[in-house]
Enzyme design. Structure first.
Site, PDB file in Angstrom:
ATOM      1  N   GLY A 151      -4.317 -23.662 -22.938  1.00  0.00           N
ATOM      2  CA  GLY A 151      -5.679 -23.780 -23.807  1.00  0.00           C
ATOM      3  C   GLY A 151      -7.178 -23.068 -23.537  1.00  0.00           C
ATOM      4  O   GLY A 151      -7.045 -22.836 -24.341  1.00  0.00           O
ATOM      5  N   ILE A 152      -7.699 -23.106 -22.410  1.00  0.00           N
ATOM      6  CA  ILE A 152      -8.286 -22.459 -22.321  1.00  0.00           C
ATOM      7  C   ILE A 152      -8.495 -21.436 -22.001  1.00  0.00           C
ATOM      8  O   ILE A 152      -9.577 -20.292 -22.987  1.00  0.00           O
ATOM      9  CB  ILE A 152      -8.918 -22.133 -20.547  1.00  0.00           C
ATOM     10  CG1 ILE A 152      -9.230 -24.103 -19.578  1.00  0.00           C
ATOM     11  CG2 ILE A 152      -9.990 -21.847 -19.824  1.00  0.00           C
ATOM     12  CD1 ILE A 152      -9.711 -24.341 -18.665  1.00  0.00           C
ATOM     13  N   ASP A 171       1.806 -14.351 -20.256  1.00  0.00           N
ATOM     14  CA  ASP A 171       2.541 -15.985 -19.935  1.00  0.00           C
ATOM     15  C   ASP A 171       3.780 -16.286 -19.888  1.00  0.00           C
ATOM     16  O   ASP A 171       4.421 -16.433 -21.236  1.00  0.00           O
ATOM     17  CB  ASP A 171       1.607 -16.755 -21.148  1.00  0.00           C
ATOM     18  CG  ASP A 171       1.865 -18.857 -19.899  1.00  0.00           C
ATOM     19  OD1 ASP A 171       2.826 -18.357 -19.332  1.00  0.00           O
ATOM     20  OD2 ASP A 171       0.541 -18.827 -20.137  1.00  0.00           O
ATOM     21  N   ALA A 233      -9.904 -19.642 -12.293  1.00  0.00           N
ATOM     22  CA  ALA A 233      -9.067 -20.823 -12.775  1.00  0.00           C
ATOM     23  C   ALA A 233      -8.371 -21.196 -10.826  1.00  0.00           C
ATOM     24  O   ALA A 233      -9.283 -22.398 -10.572  1.00  0.00           O
ATOM     25  CB  ALA A 233      -7.797 -19.433 -12.120  1.00  0.00           C
ATOM     26  N   ASP A 258     -15.602 -17.633  -9.899  1.00  0.00           N
ATOM     27  CA  ASP A 258     -16.123 -19.533  -9.424  1.00  0.00           C
ATOM     28  C   ASP A 258     -15.051 -20.262  -8.376  1.00  0.00           C
ATOM     29  O   ASP A 258     -15.665 -21.240  -8.360  1.00  0.00           O
ATOM     30  CB  ASP A 258     -15.388 -19.870 -11.111  1.00  0.00           C
ATOM     31  CG  ASP A 258     -16.309 -21.679 -11.153  1.00  0.00           C
ATOM     32  OD1 ASP A 258     -18.177 -21.234 -10.562  1.00  0.00           O
ATOM     33  OD2 ASP A 258     -15.981 -22.310 -11.142  1.00  0.00           O
ATOM     34  N   GLU A 263     -12.963 -23.320   0.198  1.00  0.00           N
ATOM     35  CA  GLU A 263     -13.932 -23.813  -0.255  1.00  0.00           C
ATOM     36  C   GLU A 263     -14.613 -24.977   0.449  1.00  0.00           C
ATOM     37  O   GLU A 263     -14.386 -25.762   0.332  1.00  0.00           O
ATOM     38  CB  GLU A 263     -13.750 -24.833  -1.995  1.00  0.00           C
ATOM     39  CG  GLU A 263     -13.581 -23.154  -2.789  1.00  0.00           C
ATOM     40  CD  GLU A 263     -12.727 -23.439  -4.049  1.00  0.00           C
ATOM     41  OE1 GLU A 263     -13.262 -24.701  -4.222  1.00  0.00           O
ATOM     42  OE2 GLU A 263     -12.395 -23.232  -5.265  1.00  0.00           O
ATOM     43  N   HIS A 282     -17.735 -23.158  -7.979  1.00  0.00           N
ATOM     44  CA  HIS A 282     -16.559 -23.849  -9.220  1.00  0.00           C
ATOM     45  C   HIS A 282     -17.350 -25.051  -9.756  1.00  0.00           C
ATOM     46  O   HIS A 282     -16.624 -25.793 -10.222  1.00  0.00           O
ATOM     47  CB  HIS A 282     -15.587 -25.125  -7.733  1.00  0.00           C
ATOM     48  CG  HIS A 282     -14.489 -25.312  -8.198  1.00  0.00           C
ATOM     49  ND1 HIS A 282     -13.360 -24.997  -7.791  1.00  0.00           N
ATOM     50  CD2 HIS A 282     -14.338 -25.187  -9.087  1.00  0.00           C
ATOM     51  CE1 HIS A 282     -12.005 -25.409  -8.077  1.00  0.00           C
ATOM     52  NE2 HIS A 282     -12.381 -25.669  -9.488  1.00  0.00           N
ATOM     53  N   ILE A 283     -17.593 -23.898 -10.990  1.00  0.00           N
ATOM     54  CA  ILE A 283     -18.643 -24.431 -11.573  1.00  0.00           C
ATOM     55  C   ILE A 283     -18.884 -24.519 -13.092  1.00  0.00           C
ATOM     56  O   ILE A 283     -18.423 -25.135 -14.329  1.00  0.00           O
ATOM     57  CB  ILE A 283     -20.398 -24.970 -11.618  1.00  0.00           C
ATOM     58  CG1 ILE A 283     -20.703 -23.271 -10.831  1.00  0.00           C
ATOM     59  CG2 ILE A 283     -20.444 -25.786 -10.682  1.00  0.00           C
ATOM     60  CD1 ILE A 283     -20.945 -22.350 -12.009  1.00  0.00           C
ATOM     61  N   ALA A 284     -17.383 -23.202 -13.396  1.00  0.00           N
ATOM     62  CA  ALA A 284     -17.210 -23.134 -14.491  1.00  0.00           C
ATOM     63  C   ALA A 284     -16.992 -23.713 -15.959  1.00  0.00           C
ATOM     64  O   ALA A 284     -17.199 -23.814 -17.039  1.00  0.00           O
ATOM     65  CB  ALA A 284     -15.641 -22.208 -14.674  1.00  0.00           C
ATOM     66  N   GLY A 285     -16.084 -25.273 -15.268  1.00  0.00           N
ATOM     67  CA  GLY A 285     -15.968 -26.199 -16.427  1.00  0.00           C
ATOM     68  C   GLY A 285     -16.616 -27.278 -16.463  1.00  0.00           C
ATOM     69  O   GLY A 285     -16.004 -28.109 -17.246  1.00  0.00           O
TER      70      GLY A 285
END
Length: 315
Positions: A151-152, A171, A233, A258, A263, A282-285
């Protein structure tokens, strides 16, 4: 009355769905207090987490009443899925709720990396005027390679195509005759073909044994000289030491990360001295809008499972 434990940040408005029918233990500090988390989970019917809370078999054993885990996001590598299956615990990711946020992050990364001018503010403010060195390039006419086509990646493909990019995707889990390919991306059967053709490679795969260091030194060497790499990802998909070497050797032209194998990023990371590297925590989403969508969907998912399984309570 069902008890819901929330160990990381959540949009407060989403908690209104629980109203008076649930007992809520909402403490974002629990993610860094494993013993206390295990203690409060002792009476929990539901647990809501993001990516930092490690849902191990041991934690599940401390939660004998647990029926459902709501994941504020989509990655599941911090959750022991086998243990959940063994104990009959339902895991509900917030599928689709942050797709737009990550897609916009990736497209913004491609624009920033190819233009190459957005890390020069300190030079201009100090009196330099490096116009010739910062002319950069355009995304229009460039090739974007998507590793993974969920989806992304599909949201990313739509936005990249609108900017004039040619989009490839690889994929093996999406069949060649799947209608998702139509008009969105050219299907590359082999990852190697995608890497060789792409000006920008963006990763959209989960972290598994088979994707660990999927993008290693050999994969990077096969990419075009000057190509860009974006990873929003999972960190373990990229060999960070190999990436640092490739950037320092000027084979890859830049990268935007990201996510990382560890982490927060530890001191002394090989990435520390890499040129043309943009890193985010880790803030892309996570945007204001996506946080509201993710939180709302997660709470609704948890309530749905509890209503269907917890027959001892009138909920």
């Amino acid at each position: 009355m069902p008890t819901v434990v929330i160990s990381e940040f959540i949009d407060p408005a989403a908690l209104e769905h629980f109203v008076e029918d649930y007992q809520i233990h909402n403490d974002p500090n629990l993610v860094d207090a494993a013993e206390r988390l295990a203690e409060v989970c002792g009476s929990a019917d539901a647990l809501i987490v993001r990516n930092r809370t490690q849902v191990t078999r041991e934690l599940l054993e401390s939660a004998p009443h647990l029926k459902v885990i709501g994941r504020l996001g989509v990655g599941l590598d911090n959750i022991d899925m086998t243990a959940c299956q063994d104990r009959g615990v339902t895991v509900c990711p917030a599928t689709g709720a942050n797709d737009v946020a990550v897609a916009e992050y990736v497209v913004a990364g491609a624009l920033m990396l190819l233009r190459g001018a957005y890390q020069s503010s300190h030079r201009v403010l100090s009196g330099e005027w490096p116009r010739q060195a910062l002319t950069g390039g355009e995304v229009s006419g460039r090739v974007l390679g998507l590793v993974g086509f969920g989806g992304i990646a599909r949201q990313t493909a739509e936005r990249a195509a609108a900017l004039g990019m040619e989009v490839l995707a690889h994929d093996p889990f999406v069949a060649a005759d799947d209608p998702a390919w139509s008009g969105l991306a050219e299907r590359c059967e082999a990852l190697s073909a995608l890497l060789m053709r792409s000006d920008v490679v963006s990763l959209h795969v989960p972290y598994t044994e088979t994707t660990h260091h999927l993008i290693d030194a050999q994969a990077m060497a096969s990419m075009k000289p000057g190509a860009m790499l974006i990873n929003a990802a999972r960190g373990g998909v990229v060999d960070e030491a190999a990436l640092a070497r490739s950037l320092c050797d000027r084979h890859l032209g830049g990268a935007m990360l990201d996510v990382f194998e560890n982490e927060p990023l530890p001191a002394g990371s090989p990435l520390s001295d890499a040129p043309n590297l943009i890193v985010t925590p880790h803030i892309a989403g996570v945007t204001g809008e996506s946080n509201r969508r993710v939180s709302d969907l997660t709470v609704r998912n948890v309530i749905s499972v509890l209503k269907g399984t917890d027959r001892d309570h009138d909920v």
